[in-house]
Motif scaffolding. Structure first.
Motif: not given
Length: 79
Positions: A59-74
């Motif tokens: 299980y993994c996530i793309e780095a850009e998607r990871f940044k987006e989720v963290l910025q949106k959700e915290g």
């Protein structure tokens, strides 16, 4: 026959080197890397990747998607 196999392996190796040189390929962050860097257990990191990422050799996530989720959700998303 052996020469054909060797030639085929050389072509494959060349293609892999070309792919490695391309900069536009997405960088993947695996659940174990998230668990190590963000001090969450591996189960939470895996569940995070299941929800927002994909299963690509683990299980993994793309780095850009990871940044987006963290910025949106915290960072509280791991709690």
């Amino acid at each position: 026959m052996e020469e054909k196999v060797i030639d085929l392996l050389k072509i494959i190796n060349s293609n892999l080197e070309d792919l490695k040189k391309k900069e536009n390929l997405p960088k993947l962050i695996y659940a174990k890397d998230i668990a190590e860097n963000y001090q969450v257990n591996r189960n939470k990191a895996t569940n995070f990747c299941k929800k927002y990422g994909t299963n690509f050799g683990g299980y993994c996530i793309e780095a850009e998607r990871f940044k987006e989720v963290l910025q949106k959700e915290g960072i509280e998303i791991f709690n």
